[in-house]
Enzyme design. Sequence first.
Site, PDB file in Angstrom:
ATOM      1  N   CYS A 111       7.820  -5.001   4.777  1.00  0.00           N
ATOM      2  CA  CYS A 111       6.862  -4.674   5.852  1.00  0.00           C
ATOM      3  C   CYS A 111       7.239  -5.247   7.217  1.00  0.00           C
ATOM      4  O   CYS A 111       7.110  -4.565   8.225  1.00  0.00           O
ATOM      5  CB  CYS A 111       5.456  -5.093   5.453  1.00  0.00           C
ATOM      6  SG  CYS A 111       4.962  -4.357   3.896  1.00  0.00           S
ATOM      7  N   HIS A 243       0.134  -5.944  10.678  1.00  0.00           N
ATOM      8  CA  HIS A 243       0.575  -5.005   9.642  1.00  0.00           C
ATOM      9  C   HIS A 243      -0.647  -4.514   8.890  1.00  0.00           C
ATOM     10  O   HIS A 243      -1.550  -5.284   8.575  1.00  0.00           O
ATOM     11  CB  HIS A 243       1.556  -5.711   8.703  1.00  0.00           C
ATOM     12  CG  HIS A 243       1.872  -4.893   7.487  1.00  0.00           C
ATOM     13  ND1 HIS A 243       2.236  -3.574   7.573  1.00  0.00           N
ATOM     14  CD2 HIS A 243       1.857  -5.202   6.154  1.00  0.00           C
ATOM     15  CE1 HIS A 243       2.449  -3.098   6.357  1.00  0.00           C
ATOM     16  NE2 HIS A 243       2.222  -4.063   5.483  1.00  0.00           N
ATOM     17  N   ASN A 273      -0.960   1.654   3.641  1.00  0.00           N
ATOM     18  CA  ASN A 273       0.114   0.697   3.951  1.00  0.00           C
ATOM     19  C   ASN A 273       1.425   1.466   4.121  1.00  0.00           C
ATOM     20  O   ASN A 273       1.990   1.961   3.144  1.00  0.00           O
ATOM     21  CB  ASN A 273       0.213  -0.316   2.804  1.00  0.00           C
ATOM     22  CG  ASN A 273       1.266  -1.381   3.062  1.00  0.00           C
ATOM     23  OD1 ASN A 273       2.080  -1.263   3.974  1.00  0.00           O
ATOM     24  ND2 ASN A 273       1.255  -2.416   2.238  1.00  0.00           N
TER      25      ASN A 273
HETATM   26  N1  ACO Z   1      -9.523   1.643  -8.537  1.00  0.00           N
HETATM   27  C1  ACO Z   1     -10.419   0.990  -9.288  1.00  0.00           C
HETATM   28  N2  ACO Z   1     -10.192  -0.208  -9.853  1.00  0.00           N
HETATM   29  C2  ACO Z   1      -8.989  -0.758  -9.619  1.00  0.00           C
HETATM   30  C3  ACO Z   1      -8.002  -0.125  -8.840  1.00  0.00           C
HETATM   31  C4  ACO Z   1      -8.303   1.124  -8.297  1.00  0.00           C
HETATM   32  N3  ACO Z   1      -7.445   1.817  -7.528  1.00  0.00           N
HETATM   33  N4  ACO Z   1      -6.917  -0.929  -8.791  1.00  0.00           N
HETATM   34  C5  ACO Z   1      -7.197  -2.026  -9.499  1.00  0.00           C
HETATM   35  N5  ACO Z   1      -8.458  -1.921 -10.009  1.00  0.00           N
HETATM   36  C6  ACO Z   1      -9.175  -2.892 -10.852  1.00  0.00           C
HETATM   37  C7  ACO Z   1      -8.242  -3.829 -11.575  1.00  0.00           C
HETATM   38  O1  ACO Z   1      -7.807  -3.228 -12.782  1.00  0.00           O
HETATM   39  C8  ACO Z   1      -9.137  -5.031 -11.813  1.00  0.00           C
HETATM   40  O2  ACO Z   1      -9.955  -4.756 -12.911  1.00  0.00           O
HETATM   41  P1  ACO Z   1     -10.330  -5.927 -13.987  1.00  0.00           P
HETATM   42  O3  ACO Z   1     -11.069  -6.961 -13.166  1.00  0.00           O
HETATM   43  O4  ACO Z   1     -11.171  -5.225 -14.990  1.00  0.00           O
HETATM   44  O5  ACO Z   1      -9.025  -6.428 -14.498  1.00  0.00           O
HETATM   45  C9  ACO Z   1     -10.050  -5.058 -10.577  1.00  0.00           C
HETATM   46  O6  ACO Z   1      -9.955  -3.752  -9.999  1.00  0.00           O
HETATM   47  C10 ACO Z   1      -9.660  -6.103  -9.565  1.00  0.00           C
HETATM   48  O7  ACO Z   1      -8.257  -6.010  -9.316  1.00  0.00           O
HETATM   49  P2  ACO Z   1      -7.551  -6.955  -8.265  1.00  0.00           P
HETATM   50  O8  ACO Z   1      -6.110  -6.577  -8.188  1.00  0.00           O
HETATM   51  O9  ACO Z   1      -7.882  -8.375  -8.574  1.00  0.00           O
HETATM   52  O10 ACO Z   1      -8.305  -6.514  -6.913  1.00  0.00           O
HETATM   53  P3  ACO Z   1      -8.218  -7.167  -5.491  1.00  0.00           P
HETATM   54  O11 ACO Z   1      -9.571  -7.444  -5.015  1.00  0.00           O
HETATM   55  O12 ACO Z   1      -7.194  -8.254  -5.428  1.00  0.00           O
HETATM   56  O13 ACO Z   1      -7.656  -5.954  -4.602  1.00  0.00           O
HETATM   57  C11 ACO Z   1      -5.543  -5.182  -3.681  1.00  0.00           C
HETATM   58  C12 ACO Z   1      -6.431  -5.340  -4.924  1.00  0.00           C
HETATM   59  C13 ACO Z   1      -6.239  -4.209  -2.734  1.00  0.00           C
HETATM   60  C14 ACO Z   1      -4.205  -4.646  -4.110  1.00  0.00           C
HETATM   61  C15 ACO Z   1      -5.366  -6.546  -2.975  1.00  0.00           C
HETATM   62  O14 ACO Z   1      -5.020  -7.518  -3.920  1.00  0.00           O
HETATM   63  C16 ACO Z   1      -4.316  -6.527  -1.887  1.00  0.00           C
HETATM   64  O15 ACO Z   1      -4.454  -5.897  -0.865  1.00  0.00           O
HETATM   65  N6  ACO Z   1      -3.215  -7.291  -2.058  1.00  0.00           N
HETATM   66  C17 ACO Z   1      -2.214  -7.463  -1.027  1.00  0.00           C
HETATM   67  C18 ACO Z   1      -1.387  -6.258  -0.778  1.00  0.00           C
HETATM   68  C19 ACO Z   1      -0.455  -6.560   0.399  1.00  0.00           C
HETATM   69  O16 ACO Z   1      -0.787  -7.246   1.321  1.00  0.00           O
HETATM   70  N7  ACO Z   1       0.723  -6.098   0.419  1.00  0.00           N
HETATM   71  C20 ACO Z   1       1.526  -6.498   1.584  1.00  0.00           C
HETATM   72  C21 ACO Z   1       2.817  -6.228   1.465  1.00  0.00           C
HETATM   73  S1  ACO Z   1       3.144  -4.584   0.973  1.00  0.00           S
HETATM   74  C22 ACO Z   1       4.845  -4.454   1.069  1.00  0.00           C
HETATM   75  O17 ACO Z   1       5.539  -5.353   1.326  1.00  0.00           O
HETATM   76  C23 ACO Z   1       5.455  -3.117   0.741  1.00  0.00           C
END
Ligand code: ACO
Length: 316
Positions: A111, A243, A273
């Site tokens: 990124c 970003h 993203n």
């Molecule tokens: N729809 C519904 N439920 C979902 C989905 C979805 N699309 N995706 C995951 N879930 C569920 C999971 O299975 C989990 O269920 P469980 O509790 O029964 O196990 C629950 O939702 C919570 O999952 P988490 O991954 O803990 O959710 P979180 O609140 O952390 O949000 C997210 C996920 C949006 C991916 C977040 O963690 C995030 O943004 N992380 C950072 C991403 C980032 O910054 N990337 C930057 C670099 S990207 C690059 O370099 C290319």
Amino acid sequence: MVRIIGVGSYAPETYITNEDFEKFMDTSDEWITERSGIKKRHISPPEITTSEIAYRASLRALDMAGISAEDLDLILVATSSPDSLTPSTACILSAKLGVKHKPCFDISAACPGFIYGVEIARGLLKTGDYKYILVVGVESGTKFIDWNDRSTAVLFGDAGGACILTQDETDRGILSTFISGDGYLAELLKIEVGTAYPVGSWGVRMKGREVFRNAVVQMGEAAIKALEKANLKPEEIDWLIPHQANLRIIEATRERLGLPREKVYVNIDEYGNTSAASIPVALEEMLDKGLLKDGNVVLCVSFGAGFTWGSLLMKW
Ligand code: ACO
């Protein structure tokens, strides 16, 4: 100072909304919006490769800069979704632009790749050996998505942004840059294509929560570092361009700097993203909307796979 004199962007016309995902995946508009802030993302069809997106964005940047492709002395492409492992997307782009016998190479820094590219370009321009450098941040990353993995499929989109940099006598330009990384955390976010993986097993793999925690810390740190280097305070910024990976990460960065919401540019709802493309895409959008004005102090900050992070402070 070294400064950006041309900006261009391109996003494929095809897109997928959260509601579209609901039709084939166990997810919901509510979950995606609440957790990430994303409403839709552009998806490139097979014929629109990463170099093609880069090409369309670059034409616009050249047009704004008022130079032709033959004037370029170097082409840098920051991407995590290259057309091929080799030749580089930068080489393919150079041929599309009709540029011959000029250096071109890709930057793999996820990124913040665009910020890494600007840092490289800035250093080279200061040698006096280069007059115009094209830096592109571009992704067609949805081609690597595992559409069965709801935790990553809904997050990413395709787009490209291009900038022309040069050095001139004005007092506008890059005030400071900061780049860093930590390969010890590489396992937390990766695209599994390469010699470490069996052929055909690709997909984006991410430990979302851990990435989130690191992103919040390093985006804030990077922002502070660039400000300190230029001896500026957060309140002296006109615009923060973070970003666009997650609205909650953007919010945390804004709070760390103590900035009001109206100083933070957000378009994650529209693009998802787009990794290395997000900052130059935002720059062109802001120019189009008349938001970015001459003399504005702009702080760009990014974090991504590697981990890598960085910031770029400019007087526009
Ligand atoms: N729809 C519904 N439920 C979902 C989905 C979805 N699309 N995706 C995951 N879930 C569920 C999971 O299975 C989990 O269920 P469980 O509790 O029964 O196990 C629950 O939702 C919570 O999952 P988490 O991954 O803990 O959710 P979180 O609140 O952390 O949000 C997210 C996920 C949006 C991916 C977040 O963690 C995030 O943004 N992380 C950072 C991403 C980032 O910054 N990337 C930057 C670099 S990207 C690059 O370099 C290319």
